[in-house]
Design a protein around this motif. Structure first.
Motif, PDB file in Angstrom:
ATOM      1  N   ALA A  92       0.832  -1.207   0.000  1.00  0.00           N
ATOM      2  CA  ALA A  92       0.000   0.000   0.000  1.00  0.00           C
ATOM      3  C   ALA A  92       0.864   1.253   0.000  1.00  0.00           C
ATOM      4  N   ALA A  93       1.932   1.243   0.775  1.00  0.00           N
ATOM      5  CA  ALA A  93       2.817   2.407   0.814  1.00  0.00           C
ATOM      6  C   ALA A  93       3.418   2.687  -0.556  1.00  0.00           C
ATOM      7  N   GLN A  94       3.825   1.646  -1.261  1.00  0.00           N
ATOM      8  CA  GLN A  94       4.403   1.848  -2.590  1.00  0.00           C
ATOM      9  C   GLN A  94       3.372   2.418  -3.560  1.00  0.00           C
ATOM     10  N   ILE A  95       2.137   1.962  -3.471  1.00  0.00           N
ATOM     11  CA  ILE A  95       1.071   2.508  -4.318  1.00  0.00           C
ATOM     12  C   ILE A  95       0.892   4.003  -4.063  1.00  0.00           C
ATOM     13  N   VAL A  96       0.872   4.400  -2.809  1.00  0.00           N
ATOM     14  CA  VAL A  96       0.685   5.811  -2.467  1.00  0.00           C
ATOM     15  C   VAL A  96       1.858   6.646  -2.977  1.00  0.00           C
ATOM     16  N   ILE A  97       3.069   6.169  -2.760  1.00  0.00           N
ATOM     17  CA  ILE A  97       4.254   6.912  -3.172  1.00  0.00           C
ATOM     18  C   ILE A  97       4.339   7.032  -4.690  1.00  0.00           C
ATOM     19  N   ASP A  98       3.911   5.995  -5.402  1.00  0.00           N
ATOM     20  CA  ASP A  98       3.973   5.988  -6.863  1.00  0.00           C
ATOM     21  C   ASP A  98       2.787   6.678  -7.526  1.00  0.00           C
ATOM     22  N   SER A  99       1.830   7.138  -6.745  1.00  0.00           N
ATOM     23  CA  SER A  99       0.555   7.594  -7.298  1.00  0.00           C
ATOM     24  C   SER A  99       0.634   8.911  -8.060  1.00  0.00           C
ATOM     25  N   GLY A 100       1.654   9.705  -7.783  1.00  0.00           N
ATOM     26  CA  GLY A 100       1.727  11.036  -8.367  1.00  0.00           C
ATOM     27  C   GLY A 100       1.075  12.107  -7.521  1.00  0.00           C
ATOM     28  N   ALA A 101       0.413  11.721  -6.454  1.00  0.00           N
ATOM     29  CA  ALA A 101      -0.154  12.705  -5.526  1.00  0.00           C
ATOM     30  C   ALA A 101       0.973  13.412  -4.780  1.00  0.00           C
ATOM     31  N   PRO A 102       0.776  14.648  -4.323  1.00  0.00           N
ATOM     32  CA  PRO A 102       1.772  15.297  -3.466  1.00  0.00           C
ATOM     33  C   PRO A 102       1.873  14.551  -2.135  1.00  0.00           C
ATOM     34  N   VAL A 103       3.049  14.007  -1.852  1.00  0.00           N
ATOM     35  CA  VAL A 103       3.217  13.116  -0.705  1.00  0.00           C
ATOM     36  C   VAL A 103       4.351  13.623   0.184  1.00  0.00           C
ATOM     37  N   THR A 104       4.114  13.592   1.500  1.00  0.00           N
ATOM     38  CA  THR A 104       5.131  13.954   2.494  1.00  0.00           C
ATOM     39  C   THR A 104       5.332  12.800   3.457  1.00  0.00           C
ATOM     40  N   GLN A 105       6.598  12.432   3.696  1.00  0.00           N
ATOM     41  CA  GLN A 105       6.939  11.384   4.659  1.00  0.00           C
ATOM     42  C   GLN A 105       7.343  12.003   5.979  1.00  0.00           C
ATOM     43  N   VAL A 106       6.584  11.679   7.004  1.00  0.00           N
ATOM     44  CA  VAL A 106       6.893  12.100   8.373  1.00  0.00           C
ATOM     45  C   VAL A 106       7.345  10.847   9.105  1.00  0.00           C
ATOM     46  N   GLY A 107       8.629  10.565   9.028  1.00  0.00           N
ATOM     47  CA  GLY A 107       9.122   9.288   9.503  1.00  0.00           C
ATOM     48  C   GLY A 107       9.792   9.339  10.855  1.00  0.00           C
ATOM     49  N   LEU A 108      10.473   8.253  11.171  1.00  0.00           N
ATOM     50  CA  LEU A 108      11.141   8.136  12.455  1.00  0.00           C
ATOM     51  C   LEU A 108      12.284   9.122  12.612  1.00  0.00           C
ATOM     52  N   ASP A 109      12.767   9.695  11.512  1.00  0.00           N
ATOM     53  CA  ASP A 109      13.814  10.720  11.596  1.00  0.00           C
ATOM     54  C   ASP A 109      13.359  11.898  12.453  1.00  0.00           C
ATOM     55  N   VAL A 110      12.070  12.248  12.373  1.00  0.00           N
ATOM     56  CA  VAL A 110      11.566  13.345  13.200  1.00  0.00           C
ATOM     57  C   VAL A 110      10.842  12.831  14.438  1.00  0.00           C
TER      58      VAL A 110
END
Length: 318
Positions: A174-192
């Motif tokens: 599911a994550a790959q589908i969202v990332i590949d979708s072309g929608a504007p996407v922001t990752q708020v990950g464990l780095d923050v």
């Protein structure tokens, strides 16, 4: 005011994020959609109802979503959030007999498509619902304003495997589908998320507040009655109250609290030891087109102060 749907699997950290979002005058929460993750989807849905009830925001609908990932089986986190998902906090489900039909994906699609370019998704959970919306409605990805998801790790380690974060690991397809979708996407990950926590001073301020949501957030980790116990939730008590989902709301409210870079992100789907890893291209050496705004640093103190102030400001249920 940004109109948002919050996709969630409450979850103590979800509760902190939801309390803030529902208290904010800068966000118009159109709905909560639920999904498996920290707990099963039935428990997540009941917890979402509890959260809108204690905040007095029963005007916000709660729509039940996916019970399992696109591939494989769900992995719950009851060892962190306790069996009920919301730690030690006890609050009655305001509508335990409500219709439990799974309608979240269809209603997410309808809400976004009825106002193209106006509705954002804050995804605090595995991305199953969002991916299904993208697959079922070809125009969804270009109609959503933006998707801000909690999950992934660019320059840090995972929290369910050495390399994978829980939300991505629970449904990497599911994550790959969202990332590949072309929608504007922001990752708020464990780095923050790893660099943000509420200190004991923040917890004391919340506990002393007359706000029912502030008190509820403390009770979830057993503050103050169980603060000296290290039998359960020891990391929440020794390192501060880690609320991994809160930076999603913080970024929606004030991106100046963050360091962000536009980078190329892939999701590992097959590795024996790396399934669910977000593979972030930190240089352009491999000439991959950037596809995600990746958050790399946070002003953790500013976010903790702002969350504490916002949640403490909710004086009574409506």
């Amino acid at each position: 005011m940004e109109r948002i749907i919050i996709d969630t699997d409450p979850g103590i950290d979800d509760a902190g994020a939801l309390f803030w979002a529902l208290a904010s005058d800068a966000l118009q929460v159109a709905a909560l959609t639920t999904v498996f993750g920290n707990v099963d989807v039935e428990t997540a849905t009941a917890n979402a109802r509890r959260i809108v009830a204690v905040t007095g925001r029963t005007d916000v609908p709660v729509w039940r979503g996916s019970a399992r990932p696109l591939v494989g089986r769900p992995h719950y986190a009851e060892h962190i959030h306790r069996p009920g998902g919301l730690g030690y906090w006890e609050h009655p489900d305001p509508d335990p007999q409500s219709d439990e039909e799974s309608v979240a994906v269809r209603r997410m699609i309808d809400t976004v498509m009825s106002a193209p370019g106006e509705v954002s998704i804050l995804a605090l959970a595995p991305l199953t619902n969002v991916a299904l919306a993208i697959k079922l409605e070809p125009a969804f990805a270009r109609s959503v304003r933006r998707i801000i998801y909690m999950g992934g790790a660019a320059l840090t380690w995972g929290n369910v495997t050495p390399v994978a974060s829980a939300n991505i690991y629970n449904d990497p397809e599911a994550a790959q589908i969202v990332i590949d979708s072309g929608a504007p996407v922001t990752q708020v990950g464990l780095d923050v998320s790893r660099n943000f926590a509420l200190s004991l001073d923040h917890l004391a301020e919340l506990w002393e507040s007359p706000s029912p949501t502030a008190r509820a957030l403390c009770e979830m980790i057993g503050y103050p009655d169980r603060q000296d116990s290290r039998d359960e939730m020891p990391e929440w008590k020794s390192e501060g109250m880690h609320l991994n989902d809160v930076p999603c709301v913080a970024y929606a409210l004030n991106p100046e609290w963050f360091t962000v870079r536009r980078l190329h992100v892939d999701v590992e789907l097959h590795g024996e030891h790396t399934r669910g890893q977000t593979v972030v291209h930190m240089t352009d050496r491999w000439q991959q087109e950037p596809n995600v705004d990746v958050l790399l640093d946070i002003d953790g103190q500013a976010v903790a102060d702002a969350l504490t102030a916002a949640v403490s400001s909710v004086r009574t249920t409506r």
